[in-house]
Design an enzyme around this catalytic site. Structure first.
Site, PDB file in Angstrom:
ATOM      1  CD  GLU A   1     -49.138   6.615  29.998  1.00  0.00           C
ATOM      2  OE1 GLU A   1     -50.055   7.089  29.692  1.00  0.00           O
ATOM      3  OE2 GLU A   1     -48.090   6.403  29.388  1.00  0.00           O
TER       4      GLU A   1
ATOM      5  CG  PHE B   1     -55.820   2.358  33.573  1.00  0.00           C
ATOM      6  CD1 PHE B   1     -56.830   1.841  32.761  1.00  0.00           C
ATOM      7  CD2 PHE B   1     -55.804   3.706  32.284  1.00  0.00           C
ATOM      8  CE1 PHE B   1     -57.150   1.685  31.503  1.00  0.00           C
ATOM      9  CE2 PHE B   1     -56.483   3.739  31.162  1.00  0.00           C
ATOM     10  CZ  PHE B   1     -57.001   3.180  30.857  1.00  0.00           C
ATOM     11  CB  SER B   2     -51.221   1.904  36.369  1.00  0.00           C
ATOM     12  OG  SER B   2     -50.946   0.729  34.859  1.00  0.00           O
TER      13      SER B   2
ATOM     14  CD1 TRP C   1     -53.306  -1.763  26.966  1.00  0.00           C
ATOM     15  CD2 TRP C   1     -55.570  -1.241  26.139  1.00  0.00           C
ATOM     16  NE1 TRP C   1     -53.694  -0.588  27.567  1.00  0.00           N
ATOM     17  CE2 TRP C   1     -55.337  -0.792  28.124  1.00  0.00           C
ATOM     18  CE3 TRP C   1     -56.408  -0.952  25.517  1.00  0.00           C
ATOM     19  CZ2 TRP C   1     -55.750   0.278  27.916  1.00  0.00           C
ATOM     20  CZ3 TRP C   1     -57.835  -0.090  26.144  1.00  0.00           C
ATOM     21  CH2 TRP C   1     -57.381   0.398  27.894  1.00  0.00           C
TER      22      TRP C   1
ATOM     23  CD1 TRP D   1     -52.391  -5.695  28.069  1.00  0.00           C
ATOM     24  CD2 TRP D   1     -51.659  -6.247  25.761  1.00  0.00           C
ATOM     25  NE1 TRP D   1     -51.529  -4.888  27.462  1.00  0.00           N
ATOM     26  CE2 TRP D   1     -50.917  -5.060  25.909  1.00  0.00           C
ATOM     27  CE3 TRP D   1     -51.012  -6.221  24.368  1.00  0.00           C
ATOM     28  CZ2 TRP D   1     -50.497  -3.900  25.652  1.00  0.00           C
ATOM     29  CZ3 TRP D   1     -50.476  -5.758  23.827  1.00  0.00           C
ATOM     30  CH2 TRP D   1     -49.560  -4.022  24.060  1.00  0.00           C
TER      31      TRP D   1
ATOM     32  CG  ASP E   1     -48.772   0.212  32.554  1.00  0.00           C
ATOM     33  OD1 ASP E   1     -48.073   0.368  31.320  1.00  0.00           O
ATOM     34  OD2 ASP E   1     -48.926   1.483  32.782  1.00  0.00           O
TER      35      ASP E   1
ATOM     36  CD  GLN F   1     -52.419  -1.343  34.054  1.00  0.00           C
ATOM     37  OE1 GLN F   1     -54.434  -0.505  33.135  1.00  0.00           O
ATOM     38  NE2 GLN F   1     -53.413  -1.516  35.289  1.00  0.00           N
TER      39      GLN F   1
ATOM     40  NE  ARG G   1     -52.611   7.605  31.724  1.00  0.00           N
ATOM     41  CZ  ARG G   1     -52.663   8.446  30.733  1.00  0.00           C
ATOM     42  NH1 ARG G   1     -54.205   9.206  31.122  1.00  0.00           N
ATOM     43  NH2 ARG G   1     -51.914   8.923  29.877  1.00  0.00           N
ATOM     44  CG  ASP G   2     -50.681   5.777  35.334  1.00  0.00           C
ATOM     45  OD1 ASP G   2     -51.681   4.934  35.181  1.00  0.00           O
ATOM     46  OD2 ASP G   2     -50.170   6.688  34.603  1.00  0.00           O
TER      47      ASP G   2
END
Length: 710
Positions: free
Chosen positions: A462, A355-356, A322, A295, A298, A314, A414-415
């Site tokens: 996000e 994560f991103s 996911w 998978w 992002d 990701q 996040r991100d």
């Protein structure tokens, strides 16, 4: 099944039961009504009644029965509350139920209350955001509580910004929850002789449950993840074991069926599985990047350094859905042809996922981390267990080293997206933050190590991005653009600490399945080049999802003020294999199709036309219909409408068609419509026609395109 109390229709009915046989089950609740009946709620997490399945922003929910279930994913996982049943008498040896969601004891759980005390509790299987949304059977042995009066309490008290609980089909029974076979933790020892371990995978068995897999070397866990191990695999996921070649390793799998064969099917090889069919699979996009296996979502860490465009992303290397978030890695020298490299960033540990985030080149070595002749790439990402973190690479982005001072920012968010603010000679991070409200927070640093909060901009969600663009190409008239995951954006000014909007939030892309886009840092031509996650589900394939084309962003003047435009990167023209050009003409409703006889699997179609008195100008590309509604000045793409104003009385339209997606550009880039689309393999036809009057076609050209994988 006899009913003691259950949601049936609009309300809960309490029934008296007589002469029940020992084998009869008593249904406590199946959550099929429009409301909860006599169940009592507190807070907002559970809403006014059962959910019909997934809720907005949630992944697909599976494993529940009927049409409804308890689902506390209200407000995008940010609400809390309780749901408590009426009192009932424990009249069977077991209480069975289906449960999913967060595995947080006392916070996302279902409790059995006797005299107000918790005597039994259960949680879902997940310990991280974005985990599986599949409900699994479970049961409590309540034989010792027979005859007592009890209540069921379902709890969502996850206050950290994510975490929820799913419950369905609560039953009193003389049998425990049905389990197909006994499960247990099993191990296999082997000596690593080749580069990869191959794991047998099935694409999301609905009734199955993911196994937690750990690979140990010298007694230490070196890799750990979840996957759908299969006795009859659809494909094999690969795990790179190069670092431990020649050493003994143990593969440990929990909750594996006693008679499962999957552990014995794990093999070793120096190539990935199915390499002979790689990039030739039936649903492999031929114009868009997708990972070899597993998978993607992002795009992350997009940066140009040492002659290469780096696309991190990701990535779940071990399954079709996911999960297990890593940073995958691909590079390109031309923005068109991509080479996938080994995984660049592994999770810190199980449950602490990568994560991103974004990446930059520290050209002035402000951090002091540069140790080679290669450009120093610095990436920021969210470590879900720690906070916002920094890693850096001296080997052309192939591997990264952790900053010993991580996390650099610890908050609810996040991100993180980094950028260099030249006038102030400092770094900036734009990061999604939900401490108080959904917003983008801005932090600054002189050296990428110490960060100071400066400001926030509300109403973004996000995957932030912040960049500067000239208006109409005039470098004396520059504006800053702040955008986020949906691609909606604001235009304004930025002084290195504060972004001041000059517009309301404006609509970005006008299609579907385009999300979390990010721009490359340090494009060598000085452009702002964007790539988004293209949500093209490829059922039955050993890979899933893709990336959009590289898109050139600009600001153009419109009657409403400057607006973003999206146009395909000109580098894509290198894919053109054959051209079919039509002469300028006036099309009438009864005109012959000027593209008759032109066919293609991978297609680029460009047109410039003046609608005249035609009400519609319709283009067909492999079964997709792209209609220009001249009266409303709108594009209608497979029934999806998008505003597309004429520019100087003309419409300029570009259509790309791949095996799994369309990308359409109109109105000189003011209208961008990405759309997942799978044309029939045998439909290769193109066409154009008009309705209601005549339209002048100034230019019309179709191109057959080569695959990016060749």
């Amino acid at each position: 099944m006899k009913t003691l109390f259950a949601i049936t229709g609009l309300a809960i009915a309490t029934l008296t039961t007589f002469n029940l046989r020992a084998a009869d089950d008593l249904l406590l609740a199946d959550f099929e009504g429009k409301d909860y009946g006599q169940w009592k709620t507190t807070g907002e997490a559970f809403g006014s009644g059962p959910a019909p399945g997934k809720l907005p922003g949630q992944m697909q929910v599976e494993g529940f029965l009927g049409k409804g279930l308890v689902n506390s994913f209200r407000g995008g996982d940010r609400s809390t509350g309780t749901l408590t049943s009426p009192e009932f008498k424990i009249e069977r040896k077991f209480i069975t139920f289906l449960i999913g969601g967060g595995g947080h004891v006392g916070k996302t759980c279902m409790n059995l209350l006797v005299d107000g005390n918790v005597v039994r509790t259960a949680t879902g299987p997940n310990t991280s955001p974005g985990g599986s949304e599949e409900l699994a059977p479970a049961s409590w042995d309540v034989g010792e509580l027979a005859g007592k009066t009890a209540q069921i309490q379902i709890v969502d008290n996850a206050t950290g910004g994510w975490g929820h609980i799913n419950v369905d089909q609560i039953v009193l029974s003389d049998k425990p929850a049905a389990m197909a076979v006994k499960t247990m933790t099993r191990e296999r020892e082997l000596t690593i002789e080749k580069r990869y371990l191959h794991f047998p995978v099935k694409n999301g068995t609905k009734k199955g449950k993911k196994q937690r897999v750990a690979v140990l070397v010298g007694g230490e866990v070196v890799r750990e993840f979840e996957m759908d191990l299969a006795d009859e695999p659809e494909w094999f996921a690969h795990l790179d074991m190069t670092a431990w070649r020649g050493k003994k390793a143990t593969v440990r799998v929990d909750k594996l069926a006693e008679d499962a064969k999957a552990l014995s099917l794990i093999t070793q090889a120096d190539t990935i599985w199915g390499v002979d069919q790689l990039y030739r699979e039936p649903l492999r996009g031929q114009l868009h990047f997708s990972p070899r296996r597993g998978w993607n979502n992002d795009p992350n860490g997009m940066v140009f350094a040492d002659g290469e465009y780096h696309l991190y992303f990701q990535h779940n290397p071990y399954g079709w859905p996911w999960g297990n978030m890593h940073w995958g890695h691909a590079v390109s020298r031309d923005l068109v042809h991509w080479e996938e490299l080994p995984i660049a960033l592994y999770p810190h540990q199980f449950g602490d996922w990568a994560f991103s985030g974004g990446a930059v080149v520290d050209k002035n070595n402000t951090s002091g981390w540069k140790k080679s002749d290669n450009e120093l790439i610095v990436a920021t990402y969210t470590s879900t267990g720690r906070g916002e973190c920094i890693v850096y690479s001296n080997d052309r982005g192939r591997t990264f080293q952790e900053f010993e001072g991580n996390p650099i920012i610890k908050h609810k968010g996040r991100d993180p997206r980094p950028l260099w603010y030249a006038p102030g000679k400092h770094w900036v991070v734009a990061v999604y933050d939900f401490e108080k409200e959904k917003s983008i927070a801005l932090y600054t640093s002189p050296d990428l190590k110490t960060w100071t909060f400066q400001s926030r901009i509300a109403d973004f969600f996000e995957c932030a991005d912040l960049f500067e663009l000239p208006v109409d190409g005039d470098v004396a008239k520059k504006k800053w653009v702040l955008t986020a995951a949906s691609s909606d954006y604001m235009i304004g000014t930025f002084d290195g600490k504060n972004f001041t909007p000059e517009t309301p939030k404006l609509k970005g892309h006008l299609g579907k399945g385009f999300y979390a886009a990010q721009t490359f840092s340090h494009d060598p031509k000085g452009r702002i080049v964007q790539v988004g996650w293209l949500q093209t589900a490829t059922v039955g394939m050993p890979f899933n999802q893709a990336m959009s084309f590289p898109l050139i962003l600009n600001l153009r003047t419109t009657p409403e003020g400057p607006r973003l435009t999206w146009t395909p990167a000109p580098e894509l023209e290198s894919l053109r294999a054959k051209s079919h050009r039509c002469d300028a003409t006036t099309l009438q409703p009864d005109s012959a199709n000027p593209l008759a006889g032109v066919t293609g699997e991978l297609v680029e179609l460009r047109a410039e036309f003046e609608p005249g008195d035609a009400s519609e100008v319709t283009f067909t590309v492999r079964g997709a219909t792209i209609v220009y509604d001249a009266k409303k000045q709108e594009l209608v793409v497979n029934d999806l409408r998008a505003p597309a104003p004429l520019r100087d009385g003309k419409q300029r339209l570009t259509i790309f068609c791949d095996r799994t997606a369309l990308e359409i550009f109109a109105s000189d880039g003011l209208t961008y419509v990405p759309l997942p689309f799978q044309p029939a393999a045998d439909n290769l036809a193109l066409g154009v026609q008009v309705k209601g009057g005549n339209a002048k076609i100034n230019a019309l050209e179709a191109f057959n395109l080569r695959s990016i994988w060749k």
